[in-house]
Design a protein around this motif. Sequence first.
Motif, PDB file in Angstrom:
ATOM      1  N   HIS A  87      -0.920   1.890   7.563  1.00  0.00           N
ATOM      2  CA  HIS A  87       0.476   0.958   7.896  1.00  0.00           C
ATOM      3  C   HIS A  87       1.311   1.667   8.343  1.00  0.00           C
ATOM      4  O   HIS A  87       1.586   2.844   8.009  1.00  0.00           O
ATOM      5  CB  HIS A  87       0.839   0.375   6.572  1.00  0.00           C
ATOM      6  CG  HIS A  87       1.113   1.098   5.288  1.00  0.00           C
ATOM      7  ND1 HIS A  87       2.287   1.554   5.322  1.00  0.00           N
ATOM      8  CD2 HIS A  87       0.584   1.562   4.160  1.00  0.00           C
ATOM      9  CE1 HIS A  87       2.550   2.329   4.257  1.00  0.00           C
ATOM     10  NE2 HIS A  87       1.289   2.349   3.535  1.00  0.00           N
ATOM     11  N   ASP A 125       2.674   8.879   3.414  1.00  0.00           N
ATOM     12  CA  ASP A 125       2.051   7.414   2.994  1.00  0.00           C
ATOM     13  C   ASP A 125       3.104   6.334   3.978  1.00  0.00           C
ATOM     14  O   ASP A 125       4.060   6.234   3.836  1.00  0.00           O
ATOM     15  CB  ASP A 125       2.596   7.172   1.473  1.00  0.00           C
ATOM     16  CG  ASP A 125       2.313   5.788   1.303  1.00  0.00           C
ATOM     17  OD1 ASP A 125       1.903   4.873   2.106  1.00  0.00           O
ATOM     18  OD2 ASP A 125       2.637   5.448   0.126  1.00  0.00           O
ATOM     19  N   ASP A 126       2.393   6.164   5.371  1.00  0.00           N
ATOM     20  CA  ASP A 126       1.090   6.259   5.335  1.00  0.00           C
ATOM     21  C   ASP A 126       0.839   6.960   6.833  1.00  0.00           C
ATOM     22  O   ASP A 126      -0.336   6.762   7.697  1.00  0.00           O
ATOM     23  CB  ASP A 126       0.461   4.785   5.133  1.00  0.00           C
ATOM     24  CG  ASP A 126      -1.066   4.842   5.415  1.00  0.00           C
ATOM     25  OD1 ASP A 126      -1.743   6.109   4.857  1.00  0.00           O
ATOM     26  OD2 ASP A 126      -1.822   3.951   5.764  1.00  0.00           O
ATOM     27  N   GLU A 146       3.849  -3.157   4.876  1.00  0.00           N
ATOM     28  CA  GLU A 146       2.889  -3.093   3.722  1.00  0.00           C
ATOM     29  C   GLU A 146       3.629  -2.901   2.599  1.00  0.00           C
ATOM     30  O   GLU A 146       3.236  -3.391   1.405  1.00  0.00           O
ATOM     31  CB  GLU A 146       1.899  -1.777   4.033  1.00  0.00           C
ATOM     32  CG  GLU A 146       0.820  -1.882   3.183  1.00  0.00           C
ATOM     33  CD  GLU A 146       0.982  -1.207   1.812  1.00  0.00           C
ATOM     34  OE1 GLU A 146      -0.012  -0.870   1.020  1.00  0.00           O
ATOM     35  OE2 GLU A 146       2.064  -0.341   1.534  1.00  0.00           O
ATOM     36  N   GLU A 147       4.749  -1.960   2.416  1.00  0.00           N
ATOM     37  CA  GLU A 147       5.420  -1.568   1.256  1.00  0.00           C
ATOM     38  C   GLU A 147       6.335  -2.686   0.667  1.00  0.00           C
ATOM     39  O   GLU A 147       7.034  -2.280  -0.201  1.00  0.00           O
ATOM     40  CB  GLU A 147       6.143  -0.463   1.869  1.00  0.00           C
ATOM     41  CG  GLU A 147       5.600   1.034   2.295  1.00  0.00           C
ATOM     42  CD  GLU A 147       4.808   1.683   1.199  1.00  0.00           C
ATOM     43  OE1 GLU A 147       4.789   1.064  -0.058  1.00  0.00           O
ATOM     44  OE2 GLU A 147       4.194   2.570   1.332  1.00  0.00           O
ATOM     45  N   ASP A 201      -5.205   4.932   3.038  1.00  0.00           N
ATOM     46  CA  ASP A 201      -3.788   4.708   2.677  1.00  0.00           C
ATOM     47  C   ASP A 201      -3.978   5.049   0.912  1.00  0.00           C
ATOM     48  O   ASP A 201      -3.847   3.884   0.285  1.00  0.00           O
ATOM     49  CB  ASP A 201      -3.404   3.206   2.869  1.00  0.00           C
ATOM     50  CG  ASP A 201      -2.018   3.086   2.279  1.00  0.00           C
ATOM     51  OD1 ASP A 201      -1.220   4.000   1.993  1.00  0.00           O
ATOM     52  OD2 ASP A 201      -1.555   1.822   1.824  1.00  0.00           O
ATOM     53  N   TYR A 245      -2.009  13.349   0.705  1.00  0.00           N
ATOM     54  CA  TYR A 245      -0.632  13.162   0.303  1.00  0.00           C
ATOM     55  C   TYR A 245      -0.561  13.059  -1.196  1.00  0.00           C
ATOM     56  O   TYR A 245      -1.468  12.597  -1.864  1.00  0.00           O
ATOM     57  CB  TYR A 245       0.211  12.354   1.039  1.00  0.00           C
ATOM     58  CG  TYR A 245      -0.236  10.725   0.976  1.00  0.00           C
ATOM     59  CD1 TYR A 245       0.077   9.982  -0.155  1.00  0.00           C
ATOM     60  CD2 TYR A 245      -0.600  10.165   2.009  1.00  0.00           C
ATOM     61  CE1 TYR A 245      -0.168   8.528  -0.297  1.00  0.00           C
ATOM     62  CE2 TYR A 245      -1.307   8.910   1.961  1.00  0.00           C
ATOM     63  CZ  TYR A 245      -0.733   8.096   0.697  1.00  0.00           C
ATOM     64  OH  TYR A 245      -1.049   6.809   0.697  1.00  0.00           O
TER      65      TYR A 245
HETATM   66 ZN   LIG Z   1       0.905   3.233   1.719  1.00  0.00          ZN
END
Ligand SMILES: [Zn+2]
Length: 379
Positions: free
Chosen positions: A84, A114-115, A147-148, A171, A347
């Motif tokens: 994403h 991220d990401d 996405e978040e 992800d 990460y």
């Molecule tokens: Zn993510």
Amino acid sequence: MDSILSAYEMENSSIVKEFIELAKIDTFSRQERAIVDVVKMKLENLGCTVTEDDAASKIPDATAGNVFAVLEGELPGSILFCAHLDRVQNGFGIKPQIKDGIMTSDGTTILAADDLSGVAAILDGLRRIRYSGKKHPRIEILFSVCEEIGLRGSYNFDASVVQSKFGFVLDSPGRIGRILRSAMGKAQLFLEVTGESAHAAYPERGKSALRAAVKVLSSIGDCRVDEETVINWSYFDCPSPCNTIPDHVLAKAFAMSGNNEKLDAYIRNFQETAAQVAEETGCKIDARVIVDYPAFHTSDESICVRLMQKVFENMGVKASVEDGAGGFDANLLSRWGIELVGLSTGYSLNHTVKENLVVEDLYKSGKMVANAALTYAEL
Ligand SMILES: [Zn+2]
């Protein structure tokens, strides 16, 4: 740490440079226009056919749609890679820095690994495939937006354009080698009760919304409902003075389960119980549910698990197949019958100013993508 990369490579490998370039593009969910334009150009330069869908018109205030790209191959079959483009808040003005093989921000922002580590790994993998000159299957790339903020991009993505039967969503926090075969589904539950107020001295003249709400909640169970399902009733509002029979209650919960049937059963029981209590008490009860995304579970025998295990074996990376908790794009894409697993790209502490990225894992993640496409032909 022991590293296969020299300090020079650490700073100057193309994937690290590209990651830093992307991290410096100020981005937030709904404000992905600039980064979408950049990655579309990069994908086109890599020989992909690139389209942007109409998700922006379906998500309030969104400025860009999901990017779907295809690199045609000479071999049969097709593989999907997904990451994403948006990031959580505090992702403007990122100043990435590398010390002892670990990349961080300057401590005032997130790093957006991220990401973007997933995005950079996919771009790097494509580059490696192109330059290898080797034959490969069709490669499909989905870079999602929003996405978040509840997987809004993948929710609005029409995956009928995807030919791949399986794929990888890059992800997930953790070191490279982590394969996520599942994640829980999530729903939001709302219980709204309307009763009838009356003076507290004459309760029989009113209908207590509070009594009705408590009756519903005490009948349906919460917290850990079973080993796969948790329900968290966390909000209860009953704004009534003590000398009045309360006529309004609003309660809210999050429900999460690794098993879609169990989540459905809880929701059904919630709504049936509410209807029953409404009849018994004479209160009006609204039991609303929003299913954000379903759970997904991919078998260890699936091609994506087996292929990635083989890739990690070839790369000398220790693989571990695990179950995840929080939802990500794989939850919604799996609704389309695509077998997916999540992959970690190195990460951790994402969504915080301490977010960090193991540079060597990022480097290996690009190789992982290329290897997956090239190894598929041998499987
Ligand atoms: Zn993510």
